[in-house]
Each structure stands twice: as C-alpha cells, then as structure tokens.
Design a protein around this motif. Structure first.
Motif, PDB file in Angstrom:
ATOM      1  N   LYS A 182      10.275  -0.015   9.020  1.00  0.00           N
ATOM      2  CA  LYS A 182       9.305  -0.481  10.017  1.00  0.00           C
ATOM      3  C   LYS A 182       8.397   0.660  10.434  1.00  0.00           C
ATOM      4  CE  LYS A 182      11.082  -4.518  12.293  1.00  0.00           C
ATOM      5  NZ  LYS A 182      12.316  -4.728  13.054  1.00  0.00           N
ATOM      6  N   GLU A 183       9.065   1.790  10.685  1.00  0.00           N
ATOM      7  CA  GLU A 183       8.292   2.962  11.121  1.00  0.00           C
ATOM      8  C   GLU A 183       7.229   3.334  10.105  1.00  0.00           C
ATOM      9  OE1 GLU A 183      10.982   6.136  11.848  1.00  0.00           O
ATOM     10  OE2 GLU A 183      11.812   5.133  13.624  1.00  0.00           O
ATOM     11  N   HIS A 184       7.605   3.240   8.847  1.00  0.00           N
ATOM     12  CA  HIS A 184       6.670   3.657   7.802  1.00  0.00           C
ATOM     13  C   HIS A 184       5.736   2.532   7.377  1.00  0.00           C
ATOM     14  CE1 HIS A 184       8.263   7.673   6.993  1.00  0.00           C
ATOM     15  NE2 HIS A 184       9.388   7.149   7.447  1.00  0.00           N
ATOM     16  N   GLY A 185       5.926   1.375   7.956  1.00  0.00           N
ATOM     17  CA  GLY A 185       5.050   0.261   7.631  1.00  0.00           C
ATOM     18  C   GLY A 185       5.391  -0.434   6.325  1.00  0.00           C
ATOM     19  N   TYR A 186       6.516  -0.123   5.726  1.00  0.00           N
ATOM     20  CA  TYR A 186       6.906  -0.806   4.494  1.00  0.00           C
ATOM     21  C   TYR A 186       8.093  -1.697   4.803  1.00  0.00           C
ATOM     22  CZ  TYR A 186       4.104   2.863   2.481  1.00  0.00           C
ATOM     23  OH  TYR A 186       3.086   3.705   2.185  1.00  0.00           O
ATOM     24  N   SER A 187       7.838  -2.972   4.955  1.00  0.00           N
ATOM     25  CA  SER A 187       8.969  -3.848   5.227  1.00  0.00           C
ATOM     26  C   SER A 187       9.061  -4.883   4.128  1.00  0.00           C
ATOM     27  CB  SER A 187       8.798  -4.517   6.582  1.00  0.00           C
ATOM     28  OG  SER A 187       7.622  -5.286   6.547  1.00  0.00           O
ATOM     29  N   GLY A 188      10.212  -5.450   3.994  1.00  0.00           N
ATOM     30  CA  GLY A 188      10.400  -6.480   2.977  1.00  0.00           C
ATOM     31  C   GLY A 188      10.751  -5.880   1.638  1.00  0.00           C
ATOM     32  N   LYS A 189      10.935  -6.772   0.656  1.00  0.00           N
ATOM     33  CA  LYS A 189      11.279  -6.324  -0.689  1.00  0.00           C
ATOM     34  C   LYS A 189      10.073  -6.496  -1.583  1.00  0.00           C
ATOM     35  CE  LYS A 189      16.124  -7.521  -0.341  1.00  0.00           C
ATOM     36  NZ  LYS A 189      17.241  -8.272  -0.907  1.00  0.00           N
ATOM     37  N   TYR A 190      10.005  -5.682  -2.577  1.00  0.00           N
ATOM     38  CA  TYR A 190       8.879  -5.742  -3.498  1.00  0.00           C
ATOM     39  C   TYR A 190       9.398  -5.868  -4.913  1.00  0.00           C
ATOM     40  CZ  TYR A 190       6.630  -3.834   0.607  1.00  0.00           C
ATOM     41  OH  TYR A 190       6.185  -3.641   1.877  1.00  0.00           O
ATOM     42  N   GLU A 191       8.658  -6.584  -5.720  1.00  0.00           N
ATOM     43  CA  GLU A 191       9.018  -6.629  -7.128  1.00  0.00           C
ATOM     44  C   GLU A 191       8.168  -5.626  -7.877  1.00  0.00           C
ATOM     45  OE1 GLU A 191       9.102 -10.325  -9.174  1.00  0.00           O
ATOM     46  OE2 GLU A 191      10.668 -11.087  -7.832  1.00  0.00           O
ATOM     47  N   LEU A 192       8.832  -4.806  -8.657  1.00  0.00           N
ATOM     48  CA  LEU A 192       8.121  -3.820  -9.456  1.00  0.00           C
ATOM     49  C   LEU A 192       8.559  -3.963 -10.901  1.00  0.00           C
ATOM     50  CD1 LEU A 192       8.421  -0.634  -7.205  1.00  0.00           C
ATOM     51  CD2 LEU A 192       6.364  -1.962  -7.629  1.00  0.00           C
ATOM     52  N   GLU A 193       7.604  -3.950 -11.801  1.00  0.00           N
ATOM     53  CA  GLU A 193       7.967  -4.006 -13.215  1.00  0.00           C
ATOM     54  C   GLU A 193       8.317  -2.630 -13.728  1.00  0.00           C
ATOM     55  OE1 GLU A 193       5.094  -5.887 -15.762  1.00  0.00           O
ATOM     56  OE2 GLU A 193       5.257  -7.715 -14.568  1.00  0.00           O
ATOM     57  N   VAL A 194       9.306  -2.624 -14.602  1.00  0.00           N
ATOM     58  CA  VAL A 194       9.698  -1.382 -15.275  1.00  0.00           C
ATOM     59  C   VAL A 194       9.589  -1.636 -16.777  1.00  0.00           C
ATOM     60  CG1 VAL A 194      11.640   0.156 -15.771  1.00  0.00           C
ATOM     61  CG2 VAL A 194      11.240  -0.650 -13.435  1.00  0.00           C
ATOM     62  N   PRO A 195       8.910  -0.774 -17.543  1.00  0.00           N
ATOM     63  CA  PRO A 195       8.198   0.413 -17.076  1.00  0.00           C
ATOM     64  C   PRO A 195       6.921   0.057 -16.330  1.00  0.00           C
ATOM     65  CG  PRO A 195       7.855   0.125 -19.443  1.00  0.00           C
ATOM     66  CD  PRO A 195       8.857  -0.921 -19.017  1.00  0.00           C
ATOM     67  N   GLY A 196       6.501   0.975 -15.485  1.00  0.00           N
ATOM     68  CA  GLY A 196       5.256   0.795 -14.743  1.00  0.00           C
ATOM     69  C   GLY A 196       5.236   1.725 -13.548  1.00  0.00           C
ATOM     70  N   ASP A 197       4.048   1.941 -13.003  1.00  0.00           N
ATOM     71  CA  ASP A 197       3.979   2.753 -11.789  1.00  0.00           C
ATOM     72  C   ASP A 197       3.825   1.816 -10.619  1.00  0.00           C
ATOM     73  OD1 ASP A 197       0.945   2.466 -11.043  1.00  0.00           O
ATOM     74  OD2 ASP A 197       0.990   2.870 -13.191  1.00  0.00           O
ATOM     75  N   TRP A 198       4.247   2.277  -9.436  1.00  0.00           N
ATOM     76  CA  TRP A 198       4.156   1.385  -8.278  1.00  0.00           C
ATOM     77  C   TRP A 198       2.737   1.298  -7.721  1.00  0.00           C
ATOM     78  CZ3 TRP A 198       8.168   5.295  -6.721  1.00  0.00           C
ATOM     79  CH2 TRP A 198       7.624   6.407  -6.044  1.00  0.00           C
ATOM     80  N   ASN A 199       1.916   2.291  -8.003  1.00  0.00           N
ATOM     81  CA  ASN A 199       0.582   2.331  -7.389  1.00  0.00           C
ATOM     82  C   ASN A 199      -0.281   1.132  -7.740  1.00  0.00           C
ATOM     83  OD1 ASN A 199       1.630   5.057  -8.343  1.00  0.00           O
ATOM     84  ND2 ASN A 199       0.395   5.596  -6.568  1.00  0.00           N
ATOM     85  N   HIS A 200      -0.198   0.691  -8.985  1.00  0.00           N
ATOM     86  CA  HIS A 200      -1.093  -0.410  -9.360  1.00  0.00           C
ATOM     87  C   HIS A 200      -0.445  -1.768  -9.159  1.00  0.00           C
ATOM     88  CE1 HIS A 200       0.937  -1.371 -13.132  1.00  0.00           C
ATOM     89  NE2 HIS A 200       0.104  -2.355 -13.282  1.00  0.00           N
ATOM     90  N   GLN A 201       0.865  -1.800  -8.893  1.00  0.00           N
ATOM     91  CA  GLN A 201       1.547  -3.095  -8.852  1.00  0.00           C
ATOM     92  C   GLN A 201       1.551  -3.751  -7.483  1.00  0.00           C
ATOM     93  OE1 GLN A 201       5.115  -3.732 -11.095  1.00  0.00           O
ATOM     94  NE2 GLN A 201       4.999  -1.710 -11.983  1.00  0.00           N
ATOM     95  N   GLN A 202       1.533  -2.934  -6.463  1.00  0.00           N
ATOM     96  CA  GLN A 202       1.573  -3.466  -5.103  1.00  0.00           C
ATOM     97  C   GLN A 202       0.450  -2.791  -4.325  1.00  0.00           C
ATOM     98  OE1 GLN A 202       3.496  -5.786  -3.874  1.00  0.00           O
ATOM     99  NE2 GLN A 202       5.073  -5.999  -5.459  1.00  0.00           N
ATOM    100  N   PRO A 203      -0.472  -3.579  -3.771  1.00  0.00           N
ATOM    101  CA  PRO A 203      -1.648  -2.974  -3.130  1.00  0.00           C
ATOM    102  C   PRO A 203      -1.304  -1.933  -2.073  1.00  0.00           C
ATOM    103  CG  PRO A 203      -1.668  -5.391  -2.958  1.00  0.00           C
ATOM    104  CD  PRO A 203      -0.448  -5.025  -3.716  1.00  0.00           C
ATOM    105  N   GLN A 204      -0.199  -2.147  -1.357  1.00  0.00           N
ATOM    106  CA  GLN A 204       0.111  -1.183  -0.286  1.00  0.00           C
ATOM    107  C   GLN A 204       0.601   0.158  -0.831  1.00  0.00           C
ATOM    108  OE1 GLN A 204       1.581  -3.972  -1.173  1.00  0.00           O
ATOM    109  NE2 GLN A 204       3.275  -4.443   0.180  1.00  0.00           N
ATOM    110  N   PHE A 205       0.863   0.225  -2.120  1.00  0.00           N
ATOM    111  CA  PHE A 205       1.361   1.475  -2.705  1.00  0.00           C
ATOM    112  C   PHE A 205       0.293   2.242  -3.490  1.00  0.00           C
ATOM    113  CE2 PHE A 205       5.685  -0.774  -2.740  1.00  0.00           C
ATOM    114  CZ  PHE A 205       6.033  -0.213  -1.520  1.00  0.00           C
TER     115      PHE A 205
END
Ligand code: ADA
Length: 550
Positions: free
Chosen positions: A27-50
């Motif tokens: 909550k403090e960091h503003g990242y709440s909930g779960k996210y789906e990330l594909e592997v292989p892949g980087d998180w920057n392009h997969q989730q807008p908040q990252f």
C-alpha cells in the motif's frame, strides 16, 4: 510483490503469510493486488504501472511435475534475470545470482520435487548499485524481470557440464577441445556424422581433452555458414550441438578469418525490440534484429553492451554473421574494488562458457568506454587476461574511448589497453559530439599500435520524419551528412583498418535522452526508427557496405 525474505516448509502458509505481512508495504509503495507477468519478459512493458519501476518483484508460480526418475538429477535453469534473483522452491531457498544477462542454474534436491503443486518463488530485484556491474549510470533501459527462458533440466548422476570443440587457432584441419563433467569423468565418443567421424577420447589424469584431425570439414564463414551436427556421448550422458569450424586471429595488421583478411561491415545492436518497448527474448526477436542487420549489408554485429539472448548467437551461426560479445563493464565503475572485479569476471566466465562453441562469435569484449586511469587499466587488464585464459582461440578487445576534442593528433590515438587487446577498437563521434561532420575532412585516423584497428561506434541522432538541411541537428539530413563525411574519412584509414560497427541498428529507449521534441526518452542514433522505418542514413551506410563486399 514486495515482502521480506522468509523460509518456510509449507509453501501455502509461506505465501499467505508473506502476502499478509506485506499488504501494508505494498500500500505504501502504491503497488497493490496481484499482477500477471509473462516469463520470459520484462515487467516494464507488461504492466503500465511498472514502466519506470526499479525495485523488487516476487514472482510466484505453481507447477506439476512428472514423478522423478530414480538416479536422475534436476536443475532449475535461468537464461537471465535482471539483476538479482533469489530462488525458492517449495519454501526452500535454492540460491542467489547476480548479473542481468547471463545464465545460471541451481540443483534441485530430488526430495524437494513433488508430483503436484510445486511452488516456485523468485524474488527479482533490478535496483542499480554503485558496486554492481553495470553500475548506476547507463545509456540504456534497465528492464527488470525474468527476461529469458526458465527450464527444469533432468540429467544423469554424472553428466557433461561443458565442452568445447573447435579448430585450433591456426589450423584449418585440426580440432581440439575438452569435455567437462559434473560427477565422475568418463571416456567419450565424439561423432560428426556428416564427416563420418567417430573419435574415442579417454580420461587422462582426470581430464577429457582431445586434439584430432578434421581434414574434410567445410569451413564456416559469412559467405558459407556451414554447421555440422555433433554428438558427444559419455557412459551416462549424451549432448548434441550444431557447430561451425573456422579459425580467427589478429595477425600483423589484419584480422584473418580462415587465414584470409576480412573487412567487418558491422552494426551495434541493443537487445531490445523498439516497437514493443521491451527486451528481446524470442526466436522472432532475433530474426528481426539480425534480419535488419543483414538488410543493411552487414557481415558482423556488435551485441552491445551485455551478453544478448543465446538465440542471437545461435541465429548468427546459421545466418553467417560475425559477432562481438560484451560484458556490461560500462563507463566509470568502481575499478578500485576487488569485489567489483570478481563480479565482472563472473559475468565474463558465464558469457564465454555459454557461447564458446559458436563460430559466429569472434571477439570477447571486456567493456565499453572506460576512462583511462591506472586503476582502470589494471582492472581491464585483469579481465583481458581472464578472457584469454578461458578461450585462447578468439580475439579479445574492448571499445575504447577517444577524446576527439583534446586537440591531440587523431593520427596517433592511444590507450594503454592497446598493448593488451588483439583488436584495437575505438568509439568515435567526430561530427556529432565534437563539431560538425565536415571536421572529418581534415582528420586522419590511425593508432600507435601496430595491430588491426576497428571503429566500434560512430553515429549521430536523427528523429525519423524530422527534416531540415544538413546543418539541422536531429534531422535525417544531418545524420545522412554525418555518415557521408564519416565514411569518406574512414575510407582514408591506414591499412590496418579492419571494420566498423556504427551506433546503431535501431533507436532505443534511454533514461538519459530527455529532449522533449527529438528524443522523448529515446536515443535516436538508429538506422531504423522505433517503428522499424529506415532513415536516410541507412541507405548511405548500405551503399558503402555494398562497395566493401569481397
Ligand atoms: C557511448 C556509448 C553508447 C551510446 C553512445 C551515444 O558511446 O558507448 O552506449 O549511448 O555513447 O549514443 O552517445
């Protein structure tokens, strides 16, 4: 997910507790909930908040597993994780690895693997630190995540952990190499069916080393990228590979490939797919990048500034493209630190071990633009020595920096590392960072070292579709003029000039390039823009390369 490290035997309890404990933190960091990330892949392009995220993310996945075979060993293999990975399986920590671009693996104790609901957790942290490699400051994007393949590998008790099979440095008909085991070494049989070759190699003094005649092999070259199926069988294991045979060496003023001087028509490449704004990791990605290089007329690529996905060198092998491979010793790092040197050496070892059977790879580079000082020269010399110990058959180099504003005679550029490298390579931006491109008309290049001389970078930025006259910086016309003047100048280079890898294939994302109109967070020195369109300079370079073909 962010939570503190915990060790638990019950994976579900481990996960739930971890989630609970970190709800507040998220909550403090503003990242709440779960996210789906594909592997292989980087998180920057997969989730807008990252998009801009630098920090840690916990990956979790469950998987079922076939019943493990009696006597087998299991390993968890990672192609690359940027930058630090802490790996847990079923609540037990398997290990930790640092280094964002090289492979690593951990053995999984057989008792830990279950038939159902295995629980894999990887904490990935891409934060940058002063004493890491690379360090805080880079002109590329720090894509975070499990960016390359992950595999579970089943192996026998004693297995072939590594092998080298290639031509001797100066013989086009004699092969040499070794087989290394994890476990007890055993005699091996090396087969190359297409050559009707079957060679037995015994264990001698605990080692399996060989040297034998290979008289009928067709040699690998860019014009004829011949690969042979190779099978190596030990008493308990068998490995296969596709291998090309060629020799490469720096001799006198030239680089000799299979004994003949070559001119390297290259281009630098970042491991990034610009149209998706992400790291490159798939077969299709490798085909895009190397396909574009081929269209430009290249017979060589410099994979800057870190080891790229293994697919790149494997595809380069089959397409016939020479490769310069590099570790991310970039700009000023903590050259005085023995610990940093060890980190750089570890990445160098991982890079060379992964690719030392690739015919395409002819140069190991130990770094880029490291400013001259005694402590840096000592650091880099150490890396050069290590690279030569690990592989005495390829050239070792580094992209050196030239101060084109120093008023010094560019006829005689030098750097103490010139003594130690096989190929003297300089990055040079005359006409972009130092004055206008017509400065090239009055400049003659040369080096004090009587060795092959290479231009490892040169380039100018252009925003695709932005036009002006040749004096308008960032216009396609300026970049076009820049390349005309540069190539004219390079055409007057002395006899030891053996090739160039201009900067670079395609525009790439960079935190340093913040001009709101021209750059918008992108380094625009590409021959292609971020959508894959060719800029005007592309055609200038291509025409020059076409004139340089043998
Ligand atoms: C340096 C560096 C490259 C690139 C280039 C540039 O030469 O080696 O990574 O960023 O500068 O575009 O200025």
């Amino acid at each position: 997910y962010r939570f503190k490290e915990r060790r638990e035997d019950d994976p579900e309890a481990y996960w739930n507790r971890a989630e609970q404990a970190n709800r507040t933190e998220r909550k403090e960091h503003g990242y709440s909930g779960k996210y789906e990330l594909e592997v292989p892949g980087d998180w920057n392009h997969q989730q807008p908040q990252f998009v801009y995220y630098e920090g840690s993310i916990w990956y979790k996945r469950s998987f079922d597993f076939i019943k493990h075979k009696e006597g087998s060993r299991y390993f968890l293999y990672f192609g690359a994780v940027n930058y630090r990975a802490d790996v847990y399986l079923n609540g037990k920590k398997l290990g930790m690895h640092k280094g964002g671009f090289t492979p690593f693996n951990f053995e999984i104790p057989a008792s830990l693997l279950k038939e159902k609901d295995n629980f894999l957790v990887v904490k990935v942290d891409n934060r940058r630190y002063a004493d890491e490699v690379p360090t805080l400051n880079t002109d590329w994007w720090n894509y975070g995540g499990i960016t390359r393949d992950v595999k579970i590998v089943e192996l026998p008790q004693s297995f072939i952990r590594d092998f080298v099979l290639q031509l001797k440095k100066t013989s086009s008909s004699e092969a040499e190499g070794y087989v290394k085991f994890n476990g007890t070494p055993s005699p091996v049989t090396i087969e190359i069916p297409a050559l009707k070759l079957k060679q037995q190699v015994p264990v001698s003094n605990g080692e399996v080393k060989f040297s034998f005649k290979l008289p009928k092999a067709e040699l690998w070259s860019p014009e004829h990228p011949k690969l042979y199926d190779v099978v190596i069988t030990s008493s308990s294991d068998k490995v296969t590979d596709k291998i090309g045979f060629r020799t490469v060496e720096a001799r006198g003023k030239h680089v000799l490939l299979n004994g003949k001087p070559i001119f390297m028509r290259g281009i630098c490449i970042h491991g990034e797919i610009p149209q998706d704004v992400r790291r490159a990791y798939s077969d299709e990605d490798a085909r895009q990048l190397l396909g574009q290089a081929r269209e430009l007329g290249c017979n060589m690529v410099r994979l800057a500034h870190y080891p790229h996905d293994e697919r790149m060198v494997r595809l380069a092998d089959s397409l016939g493209i020479l490769v310069w491979s590099e570790i991310p010793v970039y700009w000023t790092i903590n050259f005085g630190s023995a610990e940093v040197l060890e980190k750089a050496k570890a990445q160098l070892t991982e890079m060379i071990t992964r690719d030392h059977n690739r015919a395409s790879v002819i140069i190991w580079s130990v770094g880029n633009e490291t400013p001259v000082s005694p402590v840096r020269t000592n650091f880099m010399h150490n890396l050069i020595t290590r690279a030569k110990e690990l592989d005495g058959t390829r050239m070792v180099s580094a992209a050196l920096e030239v101060n084109y504003n120093s008023g010094k005679d560019l006829n005689m550029v030098d750097d103490p590392l010139g003594e130690f490298v096989d190929l003297v390579a300089f990055n040079e931006y005359l006409g972009w960072y130092g004055g206008l491109p017509d400065k090239c008309r009055t400049t003659n290049w040369g080096t004090i070292y009587d060795k092959p001389f290479f231009i490892s970078e040169t380039g100018a930025e252009a925003k695709a579709g932005f036009h002006g006259d040749s004096l308008t910086r960032f216009s396609e016309e300026y970049q076009e003029w820049f390349f005309k003047e540069q190539l004219d100048m390079l055409s007057r280079m002395p006899e030891n000039f053996c090739g160039i890898t201009p900067w670079l294939l395609a525009d790439f994302r960079s935190p340093k390039r913040n001009n709101p109109f021209y750059q918008e967070g992108w380094n625009r020195k590409g021959m292609y823009d971020d959508k894959g369109n060719k800029k005007k300079a592309f055609y200038i370079l291509k025409a020059w390369y076409d004139s340089k073909r043998p």
